[in-house]
Structure formats: C-alpha cells, structure tokens
Write a protein that holds these residues in place. Structure first.
Motif, PDB file in Angstrom:
ATOM      1  N   TRP A  64       0.830  -1.359  -0.012  1.00  0.00           N
ATOM      2  CA  TRP A  64      -0.024  -0.100   0.020  1.00  0.00           C
ATOM      3  C   TRP A  64       1.051   1.319  -0.010  1.00  0.00           C
ATOM      4  O   TRP A  64       1.892   1.440   0.813  1.00  0.00           O
ATOM      5  N   TYR A 115      -2.681  10.539   3.313  1.00  0.00           N
ATOM      6  CA  TYR A 115      -3.647  10.905   3.588  1.00  0.00           C
ATOM      7  C   TYR A 115      -3.948  12.455   3.885  1.00  0.00           C
ATOM      8  O   TYR A 115      -2.842  12.864   4.182  1.00  0.00           O
ATOM      9  N   ALA A 162      -9.104   1.606   1.768  1.00  0.00           N
ATOM     10  CA  ALA A 162      -8.571   1.885   3.059  1.00  0.00           C
ATOM     11  C   ALA A 162      -9.460   2.649   3.843  1.00  0.00           C
ATOM     12  O   ALA A 162     -10.399   3.010   3.508  1.00  0.00           O
ATOM     13  N   ILE A 189      -9.080   9.452   9.621  1.00  0.00           N
ATOM     14  CA  ILE A 189      -8.236   9.097  10.626  1.00  0.00           C
ATOM     15  C   ILE A 189      -8.092  10.400  11.489  1.00  0.00           C
ATOM     16  O   ILE A 189      -7.509  11.259  11.040  1.00  0.00           O
ATOM     17  N   GLY A 239      -3.575   5.695  15.373  1.00  0.00           N
ATOM     18  CA  GLY A 239      -2.792   5.050  14.673  1.00  0.00           C
ATOM     19  C   GLY A 239      -1.627   5.484  14.274  1.00  0.00           C
ATOM     20  O   GLY A 239      -1.232   6.613  14.963  1.00  0.00           O
ATOM     21  N   VAL A 240      -0.950   4.706  13.358  1.00  0.00           N
ATOM     22  CA  VAL A 240       0.361   5.271  12.879  1.00  0.00           C
ATOM     23  C   VAL A 240       0.360   6.694  12.073  1.00  0.00           C
ATOM     24  O   VAL A 240       1.376   7.339  12.228  1.00  0.00           O
ATOM     25  N   CYS A 241      -0.357   6.847  11.049  1.00  0.00           N
ATOM     26  CA  CYS A 241      -0.683   7.941  10.536  1.00  0.00           C
ATOM     27  C   CYS A 241      -1.058   9.157  11.305  1.00  0.00           C
ATOM     28  O   CYS A 241      -0.565  10.149  11.211  1.00  0.00           O
ATOM     29  N   HIS A 296      -2.804   0.852  16.350  1.00  0.00           N
ATOM     30  CA  HIS A 296      -2.609   0.938  14.976  1.00  0.00           C
ATOM     31  C   HIS A 296      -3.941   0.475  14.375  1.00  0.00           C
ATOM     32  O   HIS A 296      -4.868  -0.186  14.708  1.00  0.00           O
ATOM     33  N   ILE A 297      -4.293   1.160  13.181  1.00  0.00           N
ATOM     34  CA  ILE A 297      -5.428   0.842  12.343  1.00  0.00           C
ATOM     35  C   ILE A 297      -5.374  -0.167  11.304  1.00  0.00           C
ATOM     36  O   ILE A 297      -4.539   0.387  10.196  1.00  0.00           O
ATOM     37  N   CYS A 315      -5.971  -1.848   7.950  1.00  0.00           N
ATOM     38  CA  CYS A 315      -6.757  -1.506   6.648  1.00  0.00           C
ATOM     39  C   CYS A 315      -6.571  -2.980   5.861  1.00  0.00           C
ATOM     40  O   CYS A 315      -7.570  -3.275   5.356  1.00  0.00           O
ATOM     41  N   GLU A 361       5.248  -0.665   8.379  1.00  0.00           N
ATOM     42  CA  GLU A 361       4.541   0.717   8.070  1.00  0.00           C
ATOM     43  C   GLU A 361       5.716   1.939   8.171  1.00  0.00           C
ATOM     44  O   GLU A 361       6.203   2.277   9.233  1.00  0.00           O
ATOM     45  N   ASP A 388       2.102   7.580   3.201  1.00  0.00           N
ATOM     46  CA  ASP A 388       1.891   6.274   3.856  1.00  0.00           C
ATOM     47  C   ASP A 388       2.367   4.740   3.263  1.00  0.00           C
ATOM     48  O   ASP A 388       1.822   4.837   1.991  1.00  0.00           O
ATOM     49  N   ASP A 432       3.105   0.728   3.385  1.00  0.00           N
ATOM     50  CA  ASP A 432       2.814  -0.496   4.112  1.00  0.00           C
ATOM     51  C   ASP A 432       3.479  -1.720   3.448  1.00  0.00           C
ATOM     52  O   ASP A 432       3.729  -1.558   2.311  1.00  0.00           O
TER      53      ASP A 432
HETATM   54  N1  SME Z   1      -2.321   1.447   9.302  1.00  0.00           N
HETATM   55  C1  SME Z   1      -2.636   2.989   9.223  1.00  0.00           C
HETATM   56  C2  SME Z   1      -4.009   3.165   8.623  1.00  0.00           C
HETATM   57  C3  SME Z   1      -3.986   3.670   7.125  1.00  0.00           C
HETATM   58  S1  SME Z   1      -3.572   2.117   6.299  1.00  0.00           S
HETATM   59  O1  SME Z   1      -2.174   1.549   6.521  1.00  0.00           O
HETATM   60  C4  SME Z   1      -3.634   2.435   4.675  1.00  0.00           C
HETATM   61  C5  SME Z   1      -2.616   3.663  10.527  1.00  0.00           C
HETATM   62  O2  SME Z   1      -2.480   3.049  11.583  1.00  0.00           O
HETATM   63  O3  SME Z   1      -2.579   4.717  10.600  1.00  0.00           O
END
Ligand code: SME
Length: 159
Positions: free
Chosen positions: A52, A56, A73, A77, A82-84, A105-106, A108, A115, A131, A133
């Motif tokens: 990915w 964002y 996805a 957010i 999450g990471v982003c 962590h989200i 997707c 990541e 972003d 992945d």
């Molecule tokens: N994993 C990300 C969310 C976005 S997806 O990876 C495309 C996160 O934790 O922010």
C-alpha cells in the motif's frame, strides 16, 4: 504514458533516482490530487515489498484518504490515532517494524506488518502524510526513511 523503470544497486541510489523521477512528474502540474496520484503509482511500482502506498490529506485537522495504490483503506483518521495519526500529531516520521505492536494501529489490510509514515509539511503546516505499508516485518530501514523524507520534500512544493 510515462514509463519509469528505476533499478539501482543500492537504496540511496534508488531513492535518488525515484526523487528525480518524481520531481520530473510533478514539476509542471499544479493540481495536488493529480500529483499525489502519480506519486502513489510511481512509488508502488518502484519499491519492492510494498502492498500500500498513498496519502492521507490534512482536511481541517483530520486525515482524509487521498490517492493511493493498494487495497481500499479506512477513509478518516483523527490526529493522534494509529500510525498515520501519530505522524500527523507529532510531525515526526513514524517507522514501525511491526504494526501489531503499535498502540492504536488501524488495520486496513490484514497483510500489512511494517509501516512508514512521513509528514509532508510546508511552512510549518501539515499538508498530508505519505503512508507506505509492507507485508514484510521491518521492511523499512533508515535508508527508506531518509529516501521518503526526500520524496516528501519534493511533494511539499506541489501539494
Ligand atoms: N495503518 C494505518 C492506517 C492507514 S493504512 O495502513 C492504509 C494507521 O495505523 O494509521
């Protein structure tokens, strides 16, 4: 159509060539969506083991899904989530070897394990995050981080 086939012996050279190709792709185009779309395609095509690659955007203090390559996805957010969201809230690169160990962590794509999220900042203002992945653990190292920071610098001028 643009045919960019980038092959390099080492990562710094790969990222130097990638940054140069990206600069060429975006330099005469003022539309940010078009530039993010081409950037996502170029990055996904060039970097191995990336499932990915995309953006964002900062829309009124919330991250909203932008152009990407990969599986559908999550769309919105919150900063700090999450990471982003951690990258957006701190304006610091987030490089995570195993997202399952990252609080909040989200997920997707269940296949994603590592990541890399790089804030894209102009004049102190967050425009978007880049972003990436990977299904491989610890796919992104310090060379990837430095290379993607350069890509973010190219993009900061045209988003
Ligand atoms: N994993 C990300 C969310 C976005 S997806 O990876 C495309 C996160 O934790 O922010």
């Amino acid at each position: 159509m643009h045919d960019y086939k980038i092959e390099a012996a080492d990562k710094p050279t790969l990222y130097r060539d990638l940054a140069s190709a990206l600069a060429g792709l975006v330099e005469r185009e003022p539309d940010p969506i078009a530039n993010m779309a081409n950037a996502a395609a170029l990055i996904r095509e060039t970097l191995p083991d990336v499932n990915w690659a995309g953006f964002y955007r900062n829309v009124g203090g919330e991250l909203v899904l932008g152009p990407f390559q990969g599986r559908p996805a999550c769309i919105r957010i919150a900063f700090g989530e999450g990471v982003c969201g951690a990258a957006a809230a701190s304006l610091q690169v987030q490089r995570v070897d195993d997202v399952h160990a990252f609080p909040g962590h989200i997920a997707c794509d269940a296949a994603s394990v590592s990541e890399l999220v790089v804030p894209i900042v102009r004049d102190g203002e967050l425009l978007a995050v880049l972003d990436l992945d990977s299904p491989a653990r610890a796919r992104f190292d310090a060379d990837d981080e430095a290379g993607c920071v350069k890509l973010a610098e190219v993009l900061a001028k045209v988003l």
